[in-house]
Motif scaffolding. Structure first.
Motif, mmCIF file in Angstrom:
data_model
loop_
_atom_site.group_PDB
_atom_site.id
_atom_site.type_symbol
_atom_site.label_atom_id
_atom_site.label_comp_id
_atom_site.label_asym_id
_atom_site.label_seq_id
_atom_site.Cartn_x
_atom_site.Cartn_y
_atom_site.Cartn_z
ATOM 1 N N ARG A 199 2.597 1.760 -3.526
ATOM 2 C CA ARG A 199 1.572 1.795 -4.787
ATOM 3 C C ARG A 199 1.443 3.289 -5.023
ATOM 4 O O ARG A 199 1.253 4.178 -4.193
ATOM 5 C CB ARG A 199 0.164 1.236 -4.279
ATOM 6 N N GLU A 236 0.934 -0.961 0.221
ATOM 7 C CA GLU A 236 -0.068 -0.231 -0.099
ATOM 8 C C GLU A 236 0.706 1.442 -0.060
ATOM 9 O O GLU A 236 0.614 2.053 -0.840
ATOM 10 C CB GLU A 236 -0.812 0.081 1.298
ATOM 11 N N VAL A 246 -8.067 2.001 -6.509
ATOM 12 C CA VAL A 246 -7.869 2.474 -7.891
ATOM 13 C C VAL A 246 -8.302 1.747 -9.031
ATOM 14 O O VAL A 246 -8.349 2.213 -9.986
ATOM 15 C CB VAL A 246 -6.299 2.784 -7.707
ATOM 16 N N ASN A 262 -0.715 5.773 -6.661
ATOM 17 C CA ASN A 262 -2.022 5.785 -7.447
ATOM 18 C C ASN A 262 -2.003 6.617 -8.412
ATOM 19 O O ASN A 262 -2.598 6.452 -9.405
ATOM 20 C CB ASN A 262 -3.054 6.141 -6.275
ATOM 21 N N THR A 263 -1.542 7.694 -8.329
ATOM 22 C CA THR A 263 -1.196 8.685 -9.362
ATOM 23 C C THR A 263 -0.908 8.409 -10.687
ATOM 24 O O THR A 263 -1.091 8.345 -11.769
ATOM 25 C CB THR A 263 -0.785 10.077 -8.964
ATOM 26 N N ASN A 312 -7.893 0.823 -1.003
ATOM 27 C CA ASN A 312 -7.235 0.280 -2.450
ATOM 28 C C ASN A 312 -8.282 0.082 -3.342
ATOM 29 O O ASN A 312 -8.825 -1.082 -3.605
ATOM 30 C CB ASN A 312 -6.445 -0.867 -1.925
#
Lengths: 207, 97
Positions: free
Chosen positions: A14, A11, A180, A16-17, A178
């Protein structure tokens, strides 16, 4: 390293963007693809207004409108599934994802009925009915089948992707912190809806 | 971007999305009604403007482009600008032929 520690590390690492940026690059290419088709269609529509006007009369506005309502509603259920997962309501999110899939199927079924009715009237590439018409009249239907067919293919791909998201959500891979993957699938689904809005306007409404 | 920011920036309630959906349906009804009227060239302009408004609402609210990273907005803007330039060039060419 324990499983819990691994999950936390995953996590933490990760991006995300970055994940969403990748999806937006893909959406960019989709915009250019459909945008190019819209451009070519517009030029031919401008060049042969009379034949395109006559050909567009053959399309069923009621089915087109119904399909627009279906896709807009499916966009709503898709975004609501993300809100639900943000609030840790897994079952509600699964319900909204399921509704999105059902609405997607309704869209495809409607499209099949519409195309079947047109085939029944011998309106398809190479049919005797169309071969007796002008080239620009035939061209309208070539555009129609290619562009709505390509959009329909995107809807089918979207249905498959949401099915995977349902499985991931059910298995607990998609959670409130989570999601995404679900959000990216939603972005893709919304773009397919936007493309349909323009297809509906240009093919069914401007006659 | 901090992970905390990512998970808080898109936390709209259910209500706002339902409201946008109702607006989208109303706009669809409006565009069908306008297309049924005989307004000549105005019909084309009105239908395209309404479709653009619908697209804008989906992009900004459903796809969170308004609250998201500016980079994503740049992608859509570049695609839009590219298409607009192509559109102007093509139709300029058609008009003078």
């Amino acid at each position: 390293m324990s499983t819990e520690t691994q999950v936390h590390a995953e996590e933490h690492n990760r991006d995300n963007t970055g994940i969403r940026l990748g999806l937006w690059v893909f959406l960019f290419t989709e915009l250019i693809l459909f945008g190019g088709l819209f451009l070519v269609y517009s030029v031919y529509r401008y060049t042969y207004p009379a034949d395109f006007h006559l050909a567009a009369q053959e399309l069923n506005k009621i089915i087109g409108t119904f399909n627009t309502v279906i896709l807009l509603t499916s966009s709503l259920t898709m975004v609501l599934s993300i809100v639900a997962i943000q609030r840790s309501k897994r079952k509600l999110s699964l319900f909204f994802q399921f509704l999105t899939i059902i609405l997607g199927f309704f869209f495809i079924i409607n499209k099949c009925f519409e195309w079947a009715a047109m085939f029944h009237q011998s309106i398809y590439s190479g049919s005797e009915t169309l071969l007796n018409e002008s080239k620009s009249y035939i061209l309208f239907f070539d555009f129609y089948y290619v562009m709505t067919g390509l959009q329909g293919l995107h809807v089918i791909i979207g249905i498959v992707l949401i099915s995977f998201m349902m499985r991931f959500t059910a298995k607990g891979y998609i959670t409130h912190n989570n999601y995404v993957k679900l959000e990216n699938t939603g972005l893709y689904w919304h773009l397919v809806a936007i493309i349909w809005i323009f297809l509906f306007s240009l093919f069914y409404l401007i006659t | 971007m901090e992970k905390h920011d990512f998970y808080t920036e898109h936390s709209n309630g259910y209500g706002i999305y339902v409201l946008v959906w109702m607006t989208l349906l109303a706009l669809t009804g409006l565009t069908v009604a306008v297309a049924g009227m005989n307004l000549g060239g105005l019909t084309i302009a009105t239908v395209i403007i309404i479709a653009s408004i619908e697209g804008y609402l989906i992009l900004t609210i459903f796809m969170h482009l308004r609250s998201d990273s500016r980079v994503f907005l740049l992608f859509v803007s570049v695609a839009g600008l590219f298409l607009l330039i192509s559109f102007i060039l093509l139709f300029s060419n058609c008009s003078f032929q």
